[in-house]
Design a protein around this motif. Structure first.
Motif, mmCIF file in Angstrom:
data_model
loop_
_atom_site.group_PDB
_atom_site.id
_atom_site.type_symbol
_atom_site.label_atom_id
_atom_site.label_comp_id
_atom_site.label_asym_id
_atom_site.label_seq_id
_atom_site.Cartn_x
_atom_site.Cartn_y
_atom_site.Cartn_z
ATOM 1 N N ARG A 96 20.879 -30.688 25.027
ATOM 2 C CA ARG A 96 19.728 -29.997 24.448
ATOM 3 C C ARG A 96 18.733 -29.570 25.526
ATOM 4 O O ARG A 96 18.041 -28.566 25.376
ATOM 5 C CB ARG A 96 19.059 -30.903 23.411
ATOM 6 N N THR A 97 18.681 -30.316 26.623
ATOM 7 C CA THR A 97 17.758 -29.961 27.701
ATOM 8 C C THR A 97 18.292 -28.817 28.570
ATOM 9 O O THR A 97 17.522 -28.098 29.186
ATOM 10 C CB THR A 97 17.459 -31.181 28.597
ATOM 11 N N LYS A 98 19.624 -28.662 28.617
ATOM 12 C CA LYS A 98 20.235 -27.570 29.390
ATOM 13 C C LYS A 98 21.370 -26.946 28.578
ATOM 14 O O LYS A 98 22.553 -27.185 28.849
ATOM 15 C CB LYS A 98 20.765 -28.096 30.725
ATOM 16 N N PRO A 99 21.024 -26.119 27.600
ATOM 17 C CA PRO A 99 22.055 -25.542 26.724
ATOM 18 C C PRO A 99 22.745 -24.314 27.330
ATOM 19 O O PRO A 99 22.755 -23.233 26.744
ATOM 20 C CB PRO A 99 21.258 -25.191 25.468
ATOM 21 N N THR A 100 23.343 -24.490 28.486
ATOM 22 C CA THR A 100 23.928 -23.358 29.217
ATOM 23 C C THR A 100 25.176 -22.784 28.554
ATOM 24 O O THR A 100 25.590 -21.671 28.886
ATOM 25 C CB THR A 100 24.259 -23.773 30.658
ATOM 26 N N ALA A 101 25.803 -23.522 27.644
ATOM 27 C CA ALA A 101 27.003 -23.018 26.955
ATOM 28 C C ALA A 101 26.718 -22.653 25.502
ATOM 29 O O ALA A 101 27.640 -22.426 24.720
ATOM 30 C CB ALA A 101 28.122 -24.045 27.029
ATOM 31 N N ALA A 102 25.447 -22.606 25.135
ATOM 32 C CA ALA A 102 25.084 -22.278 23.745
ATOM 33 C C ALA A 102 25.294 -20.777 23.505
ATOM 34 O O ALA A 102 25.159 -19.985 24.438
ATOM 35 C CB ALA A 102 23.628 -22.646 23.483
ATOM 36 N N PHE A 103 25.667 -20.429 22.362
ATOM 37 C CA PHE A 103 26.038 -21.216 21.208
ATOM 38 C C PHE A 103 27.518 -21.579 21.321
ATOM 39 O O PHE A 103 28.332 -20.714 21.602
ATOM 40 C CB PHE A 103 25.830 -20.425 19.921
ATOM 41 N N TRP A 104 27.827 -22.850 21.087
ATOM 42 C CA TRP A 104 29.230 -23.274 21.069
ATOM 43 C C TRP A 104 29.728 -23.094 19.639
ATOM 44 O O TRP A 104 29.170 -23.661 18.705
ATOM 45 C CB TRP A 104 29.364 -24.724 21.514
ATOM 46 N N ARG A 105 30.755 -22.276 19.464
ATOM 47 C CA ARG A 105 31.270 -21.942 18.130
ATOM 48 C C ARG A 105 32.283 -23.003 17.682
ATOM 49 O O ARG A 105 33.366 -23.128 18.235
ATOM 50 C CB ARG A 105 31.923 -20.548 18.170
ATOM 51 N N HIS A 106 31.924 -23.744 16.662
ATOM 52 C CA HIS A 106 32.796 -24.800 16.148
ATOM 53 C C HIS A 106 33.674 -24.344 14.995
ATOM 54 O O HIS A 106 34.748 -24.908 14.773
ATOM 55 C CB HIS A 106 31.963 -26.006 15.688
ATOM 56 N N TRP A 107 33.201 -23.336 14.256
ATOM 57 C CA TRP A 107 33.954 -22.908 13.072
ATOM 58 C C TRP A 107 33.432 -21.548 12.650
ATOM 59 O O TRP A 107 32.224 -21.315 12.659
ATOM 60 C CB TRP A 107 33.719 -23.921 11.972
ATOM 61 N N LEU A 108 34.331 -20.657 12.284
ATOM 62 C CA LEU A 108 33.929 -19.342 11.786
ATOM 63 C C LEU A 108 34.940 -18.904 10.732
ATOM 64 O O LEU A 108 36.136 -18.786 11.024
ATOM 65 C CB LEU A 108 33.871 -18.314 12.920
ATOM 66 N N VAL A 109 34.438 -18.708 9.519
ATOM 67 C CA VAL A 109 35.288 -18.273 8.407
ATOM 68 C C VAL A 109 34.614 -17.071 7.752
ATOM 69 O O VAL A 109 33.430 -17.125 7.421
ATOM 70 C CB VAL A 109 35.502 -19.396 7.366
ATOM 71 N N THR A 110 35.372 -15.996 7.572
ATOM 72 C CA THR A 110 34.848 -14.793 6.921
ATOM 73 C C THR A 110 35.548 -14.615 5.566
ATOM 74 O O THR A 110 36.504 -15.330 5.245
ATOM 75 C CB THR A 110 35.083 -13.546 7.796
ATOM 76 N N ASN A 111 35.081 -13.640 4.803
ATOM 77 C CA ASN A 111 35.677 -13.344 3.490
ATOM 78 C C ASN A 111 35.723 -14.575 2.589
ATOM 79 O O ASN A 111 36.664 -14.754 1.808
ATOM 80 C CB ASN A 111 37.093 -12.768 3.634
ATOM 81 N N VAL A 112 34.717 -15.446 2.721
ATOM 82 C CA VAL A 112 34.677 -16.661 1.914
ATOM 83 C C VAL A 112 34.302 -16.274 0.482
ATOM 84 O O VAL A 112 33.272 -15.637 0.259
ATOM 85 C CB VAL A 112 33.664 -17.675 2.481
ATOM 86 N N GLN A 113 35.131 -16.658 -0.456
ATOM 87 C CA GLN A 113 34.924 -16.304 -1.853
ATOM 88 C C GLN A 113 33.775 -17.103 -2.461
ATOM 89 O O GLN A 113 33.755 -18.329 -2.393
ATOM 90 C CB GLN A 113 36.201 -16.573 -2.660
#
Length: 197
Positions: A96-113
């Motif tokens: 949190r003090t050095k978020p140099t890799a932000a945003f780290w994508r943990h999950w992405l789902v599209t077309n969610v009904q």
């Protein structure tokens, strides 16, 4: 009267189901204000329905990092005929003090009904497979944020080849703007740290 209530809570946890409550002194006001829209993230022994810090007891931090698969997502406010985009990110990678890799994508789902969200399910197109929260040792607490966006009709949402090549340093704001997703209709976050810390 307090003893029977304590007994019921203890029994619920022993039977494998804990509903963790946040208390005002566990989160900063900024962290608390992130959550809105009645989104629920449901793991096997943990229901998260408000911003909170996952407690150490019951090995919940270890389970969320190493045991449990993708949670159920429940959004009672979903419109049955609409589609949504679900995003899960860590804005605190690698710390949190050095978020140099932000945003780290943990999950992405599209077309969610929307009809599935009302039942606590995710039915859509998985763009990025679920990756559990795994904050590095000695990196402190990380926020794990779930955001649900209404997906514009007939708008295919995808990642570029460059975005697909790495989960880290993802331009979340640029992604939201590119596909005209607007503000999240619901958002939720929990904080946890490495379970060995």
């Amino acid at each position: 009267m307090a003893v029977p209530a304590l007994f019921l809570v203890l029994c619920a946890c022993v039977w494998g189901f804990c509903h963790v409550e946040a208390t005002p002194d566990t989160l900063s006001s900024l962290d608390s204000s992130f959550c809105h829209g009645d989104l629920e993230v449901i793991y096997p022994q943990l229901v998260i329905d408000k911003c909170l810090i996952i407690p150490e007891d019951g090995k919940l931090r270890e389970k969320v990092s190493t045991v449990w698969k993708a949670p159920q997502i429940y959004f009672p406010g979903a419109h049955k005929k609409k589609m949504y985009v679900l995003v899960m990110v860590d804005p605190d990678a690698p710390s949190r003090t050095k978020p140099t890799a932000a945003f780290w994508r943990h999950w992405l789902v599209t077309n969610v009904q929307g009809s599935a969200l009302k039942r606590g399910q995710i039915q859509g197109t998985t763009i990025t497979d679920y990756h559990p929260p795994t904050p590095p040792q000695k990196s402190g607490f990380h926020r794990y944020q779930f955001m649900l966006f209404e997906q514009p009709p007939d708008a295919p949402v995808s990642l570029t080849e460059q975005e697909k090549s790495s989960r880290g340093k993802w331009g979340l704001q640029a992604f939201v703007k590119k596909f005209d997703l607007g503000k999240p209709v619901a958002a939720l976050q929990f904080l946890t740290q490495n379970y060995k810390d």
